[in-house]
Design a protein around this motif. Structure first.
Motif, short mmCIF file in Angstrom:
data_model
loop_
_atom_site.label_atom_id
_atom_site.label_comp_id
_atom_site.label_asym_id
_atom_site.label_seq_id
_atom_site.Cartn_x
_atom_site.Cartn_y
_atom_site.Cartn_z
N GLN A 133 0.82 -1.20 0.00
CA GLN A 133 0.00 0.00 0.00
C GLN A 133 0.86 1.26 0.00
OE1 GLN A 133 -3.55 0.02 -0.27
NE2 GLN A 133 -2.90 -2.02 -0.87
N LEU A 134 1.95 1.25 0.75
CA LEU A 134 2.84 2.41 0.76
C LEU A 134 3.53 2.57 -0.59
CD1 LEU A 134 4.47 2.12 4.31
CD2 LEU A 134 2.82 3.82 3.53
N LYS A 136 2.41 1.73 -3.53
CA LYS A 136 1.45 2.30 -4.49
C LYS A 136 1.34 3.81 -4.31
CE LYS A 136 -1.37 -1.84 -5.18
NZ LYS A 136 -2.65 -2.52 -4.92
N GLY A 137 1.33 4.26 -3.06
CA GLY A 137 1.26 5.70 -2.81
C GLY A 137 2.49 6.43 -3.31
N VAL A 138 3.67 5.83 -3.11
CA VAL A 138 4.90 6.45 -3.59
C VAL A 138 4.94 6.48 -5.11
CG1 VAL A 138 7.42 6.34 -3.58
CG2 VAL A 138 6.16 5.73 -1.52
N ARG A 140 2.47 6.79 -7.13
CA ARG A 140 1.63 7.90 -7.58
C ARG A 140 2.37 9.23 -7.44
NH1 ARG A 140 -2.53 4.50 -5.39
NH2 ARG A 140 -2.25 5.35 -3.30
N ALA A 141 3.14 9.38 -6.35
CA ALA A 141 3.91 10.60 -6.14
C ALA A 141 5.01 10.74 -7.19
CB ALA A 141 4.52 10.61 -4.74
N ARG A 170 -1.47 5.31 -13.82
CA ARG A 170 -2.48 5.08 -12.79
C ARG A 170 -3.03 3.66 -12.91
NH1 ARG A 170 -5.73 10.82 -13.42
NH2 ARG A 170 -4.35 12.06 -12.10
N ASP A 177 4.04 -2.10 -8.79
CA ASP A 177 4.22 -2.34 -7.35
C ASP A 177 4.62 -3.79 -7.10
OD1 ASP A 177 1.52 -3.30 -7.86
OD2 ASP A 177 1.28 -3.39 -5.70
N SER A 300 6.71 12.75 -1.17
CA SER A 300 5.84 11.67 -0.72
C SER A 300 6.01 11.37 0.76
CB SER A 300 6.12 10.40 -1.53
OG SER A 300 5.39 9.31 -1.02
N LYS A 302 4.51 8.96 2.15
CA LYS A 302 4.54 7.50 2.24
C LYS A 302 5.96 6.97 2.04
CE LYS A 302 -0.27 6.86 0.86
NZ LYS A 302 -0.71 6.57 2.24
#
Length: 328
Positions: A133-134, A136-138, A140-141, A170, A177, A300, A302
């Motif tokens: 999950q982290l 995926k957030g990074v 996106r950043a 996206r 990931d 980020s 994350k």
């Protein structure tokens, strides 16, 4: 055009046939669960609808099916980290070994072998899920950073191009990931948080080939999925016909569910095998660029959280039971 071998990825899928069959059982089992729960819900709605007029019956059938579908989705949502841990990460583990030319067991022992590798790297399902999950957030950043860099370049049409690339990424995050997780397995990292940080920086500093290959694979993945969706419309319509009273949205929904099952069971692991080839090839012999690391850290939270968790990560040695701090 792209930096992966389609024939090699197909060969890797063949060598991991036990896992492919395992994925088919899991994901098609989920698809069947959706169909059964929706059908039962619509049937219950049909029965309740007998106490009212025609409009009431139609509404009861619709909401009964929707509730059955929603309950199944809720159960799958709570099982998602175990699916990642047992199915996806396990398949990645054996693909990594094969890409590096190592021998892996056949049959059921292949799944047991992969499970041991994943457990050794991530300890438990919750750790792997949190890392994923982290990551995926990074990702996106990082995509946002790349678009920000492009905004300073005076090239005609570049903004529209980067907007298209961002839309592609996206969708492609689900592939990348898993490649980041593959890096930790390949390097035998004992600190999953730190290895994820390292892999993310390597990804960012090689963004050009990674973006190009991710775009190609996104086209392949969703193009094939759309074809599967069209093929599935006919059998899905038959299932809807068998539901008491019919369910107008069912054909479209069921076709989507079965197309998703084919994508998750067969198309996605093929695409991941392709992306792993690219990532391992372009990052060979590289070390993380401190400048890129600083950029990502500034963009980020994350990524910073990955660093925080990496510094606190401890692992217990199975032979003596002692807990020790680990490095990246």
């Amino acid at each position: 055009m792209w930096d992966f071998s389609i024939s090699r990825s197909i060969g890797l899928m063949g060598k991991t046939l036990p896992f492919v069959i395992f994925r088919i059982i899991v994901y098609f089992g989920i698809a069947v669960a959706y169909v059964l729960a929706t059908s039962v819900g619509a049937g219950v709605g049909w029965g309740i609808g007998a106490f009212g007029d025609e409009d009431f019956r139609i509404a009861s059938i619709f909401w009964g099916g929707a509730i059955g579908f929603g309950l199944t989705a809720g159960v799958i949502y709570f099982l998602r980290e175990y699916i990642l841990y047992i199915v996806k990460a396990g398949h990645i583990a054996v693909l990594v070994e094969l890409i590096d030319g190592k021998e892996i067991p056949d049959g059921r022992s292949q799944i047991e072998y992969a499970s041991a590798v994943v457990k050794d790297r991530f300890a438990e399902a919750s750790v792997l899920f949190a890392v994923d999950q982290l990551v995926k957030g990074v990702l996106r950043a990082i995509t946002g950073l790349l678009q920000g860099v492009a905004s300073f370049l005076p090239l005609p049409g570049l903004q529209q191009f980067m907007g298209l690339v961002r839309a592609f990424l996206r969708i492609a995050v689900g592939l990348i990931d898993e490649v980041i997780l593959a890096y930790g397995i390949r390097t035998r990292a004992i600190n999953p948080w730190a290895s994820a940080q390292t892999a993310l920086v390597l990804y960012a500093q090689n963004y050009k080939p990674m973006l190009i290959n991710a775009a190609w694979l996104t086209i392949f993945t969703y193009g094939l999925s759309f074809i599967v969706f069209l093929v599935m419309l006919a059998p899905a319509a038959l299932v809807v016909y068998l539901i008491p009273g019919g369910w107008s949205a069912g054909g479209f929904v069921f076709a989507l569910v079965f197309a998703w099952a084919v994508k998750a069971a067969l198309i996605e692991p093929f695409a991941v095998a392709c992306m792993m080839q690219v990532f391992f090839k372009v990052t060979a012999g590289q070390t993380p660029d401190p400048e890129w690391s600083a950029r990502i850290e500034g963009a980020s939270s994350k990524f910073r959280e990955l660093g925080s968790r990496a510094s606190k990560w401890i692992t217990a040695k199975p032979d003596d039971g002692r807990a020790t701090g680990t490095a990246a």
